[in-house]
Design a protein around this motif. Structure first.
Motif, mmCIF file in Angstrom:
data_model
loop_
_atom_site.group_PDB
_atom_site.id
_atom_site.type_symbol
_atom_site.label_atom_id
_atom_site.label_comp_id
_atom_site.label_asym_id
_atom_site.label_seq_id
_atom_site.Cartn_x
_atom_site.Cartn_y
_atom_site.Cartn_z
ATOM 1 N N ALA A 30 -40.879 10.417 -17.958
ATOM 2 C CA ALA A 30 -38.587 10.699 -18.353
ATOM 3 C C ALA A 30 -38.309 11.831 -17.351
ATOM 4 O O ALA A 30 -37.708 11.572 -16.614
ATOM 5 C CB ALA A 30 -39.390 11.245 -19.483
ATOM 6 N N ILE A 31 -39.417 12.869 -16.802
ATOM 7 C CA ILE A 31 -39.348 13.922 -15.804
ATOM 8 C C ILE A 31 -38.744 13.410 -15.025
ATOM 9 O O ILE A 31 -37.953 13.725 -13.502
ATOM 10 C CB ILE A 31 -40.117 15.325 -16.234
ATOM 11 C CG1 ILE A 31 -40.002 15.630 -17.442
ATOM 12 C CG2 ILE A 31 -40.161 16.092 -14.566
ATOM 13 C CD1 ILE A 31 -41.353 16.916 -17.736
ATOM 14 N N ALA A 32 -39.658 12.335 -13.856
ATOM 15 C CA ALA A 32 -39.690 11.387 -12.803
ATOM 16 C C ALA A 32 -38.363 10.975 -12.453
ATOM 17 O O ALA A 32 -37.750 11.114 -11.834
ATOM 18 C CB ALA A 32 -41.249 11.195 -12.825
ATOM 19 N N ALA A 33 -37.858 10.528 -13.770
ATOM 20 C CA ALA A 33 -36.961 9.281 -13.347
ATOM 21 C C ALA A 33 -35.748 10.517 -12.982
ATOM 22 O O ALA A 33 -34.428 10.186 -12.796
ATOM 23 C CB ALA A 33 -37.255 8.728 -14.611
ATOM 24 N N LEU A 34 -35.684 11.634 -13.678
ATOM 25 C CA LEU A 34 -34.650 12.597 -14.286
ATOM 26 C C LEU A 34 -34.346 13.341 -12.238
ATOM 27 O O LEU A 34 -33.304 13.129 -12.143
ATOM 28 C CB LEU A 34 -34.603 13.731 -14.606
ATOM 29 C CG LEU A 34 -33.714 14.968 -14.764
ATOM 30 C CD1 LEU A 34 -31.747 14.012 -15.708
ATOM 31 C CD2 LEU A 34 -33.738 16.361 -15.648
ATOM 32 N N HIS A 35 -35.515 13.175 -11.223
ATOM 33 C CA HIS A 35 -35.239 13.992 -10.269
ATOM 34 C C HIS A 35 -35.674 12.435 -9.347
ATOM 35 O O HIS A 35 -35.618 13.228 -8.149
ATOM 36 C CB HIS A 35 -36.971 14.590 -10.476
ATOM 37 C CG HIS A 35 -36.492 16.210 -10.699
ATOM 38 N ND1 HIS A 35 -35.535 17.146 -10.651
ATOM 39 C CD2 HIS A 35 -37.062 16.100 -12.134
ATOM 40 C CE1 HIS A 35 -35.606 18.030 -10.918
ATOM 41 N NE2 HIS A 35 -36.021 17.518 -12.351
#
Length: 365
Positions: free
Chosen positions: A68-73
């Motif tokens: 989820a963090i990776a998708a944000l960035h």
């Protein structure tokens, strides 16, 4: 080791239990707050945490949260290391970068914890100046002027706390490339990304030689989760970060990780609300500065949730900040950032009552 007093934290803590309580907190650098009930209700079905095992998570964080963090960035989940807020992220990075006689290039003005944390890890703080007369513009050349043979890393904060300045994408890329040739990583603190006014820009996580720090506290407006992250494509350094975190914290709470993953799955709703409040409140703040008739000046923020206006006659702002607090409005004196004639105003957390609060502040200018 004796660290310098954290004046910003001391100032806000002083009024945490004020009587009567602070009615309008413009010292906060977060977006508008959320309750657990409101957060859990986001999405197609309410979040149910009752089946969450209350054991350890992995030191790098759960796969679901890292994705989820990776998708944000726009990054690879394997590059992500979960931390206890952005503060632990910086501490871990400074820990693995520490070496005898090394220094860290840091923005001035800047978030006070940078220099204190560098000191804690025996790294010399080498400031590079963000010039008020140049509109606090963040340029690669200004940063590179502070880089020397002993520099172990460079920190850029964009959007910037306290000024709200933004380093343009081409400047970030040029800086990262220049530093790569010297074997120096560029740490980009993106805790206020993606709150922008005017031209937005993507995360720097896809730029070579960039290590991104982020958290749930600022743009995502959930400081109570105490959750942050590092995005680092360097596998060897990432392994060292995970190893250090295994000693420091063992893991994060699986309960808070599930809440964070749910929040990130609903990031458009959370960030959309923060952006809308920031847009409206920035306009109100701009009007207050205009009403000061030249007694107060500023550089309009290009992003983030904080502004850093100053008194044009050079007076110390602490007297105004004390007077405003007595009337129920909390703003931060500039001496917390080494600029006594400034005042930091957080303009994105207050959903209502801002106009009245700014009238109070404006009457004291």
């Amino acid at each position: 080791m004796d660290l310098p007093p954290f004046l910003l934290d001391q100032w806000t803590a002083r009024f945490a239990s004020a009587s009567p309580p602070i009615a309008c907190n413009l010292a906060s650098s977060t977006g508008p707050g959320w309750t657990l009930r409101e957060l859990a209700a986001l999405g197609d079905s309410p979040l149910d945490l009752t089946d969450t095992p209350l054991g350890y998570s992995s030191a790098e964080g759960s796969r679901a949260l890292r994705a989820a963090i990776a998708a944000l960035h726009g990054a690879d989940p394997d590059w992500v290391v979960v931390t206890t807020g952005g503060s632990e992220a910086l501490s871990l990075l400074f820990c693995v970068l520490e070496q005898p006689g090394a220094s860290i290039a840091l923005p001035d003005p800047g978030y006070p914890a940078y220099a204190a944390m560098a000191m804690a890890w025996r790294l010399d703080a080498q400031p590079y100046r963000l010039a008020r007369e140049a509109g606090y513009v963040q340029s690669a050349d200004a940063v590179l002027s502070a880089v020397g043979e002993r520099t172990a890393a460079v920190v850029v904060n964009t959007p910037h706390n306290p000024t709200g300045s933004v380093m343009k994408r081409d400047e970030l890329s040029r800086l990262a490339t220049e530093l790569s040739g010297r074997g120096i990583p560029l740490i980009v603190d993106e805790v206020f990304h993606p709150i922008y006014f005017g031209s937005a820009q993507p995360s720097a996580a896809d730029i070579d030689n960039v290590v991104v720090v982020g958290d749930m506290s600022k743009a995502l407006s959930l400081p109570g989760l105490r959750l942050g992250w590092i995005i680092d494509r360097d596998a060897e350094r990432r392994a060292r970060l995970i190893g250090a975190r295994s000693y420091f914290a063992i893991s994060h709470s699986p309960l808070l990780e599930r809440l964070a993953a749910h929040a990130l799955a609903n990031a458009p709703a959370i960030l959309g609300r923060a952006q809308a409040v920031a847009d409206a409140n920035l306009a109100a703040l701009e009007a207050m500065v205009a009403r000061s008739e030249g007694r107060m000046a500023w550089v309009r923020p290009a992003g983030g949730t904080t502004a850093f206006p100053w008194f044009t006659d050079g007076r110390d702002s602490r007297r105004l900040c004390d007077a405003a607090a007595r009337q129920g409005v909390l703003v931060v004196p500039g001496d917390c950032f080494g600029r006594p004639d400034h005042v930091r105003i957080g303009f994105a957390s207050q959903v209502g009552g801002l106009d009245h609060a700014l009238e109070i502040v404006g009457s004291l200018v």
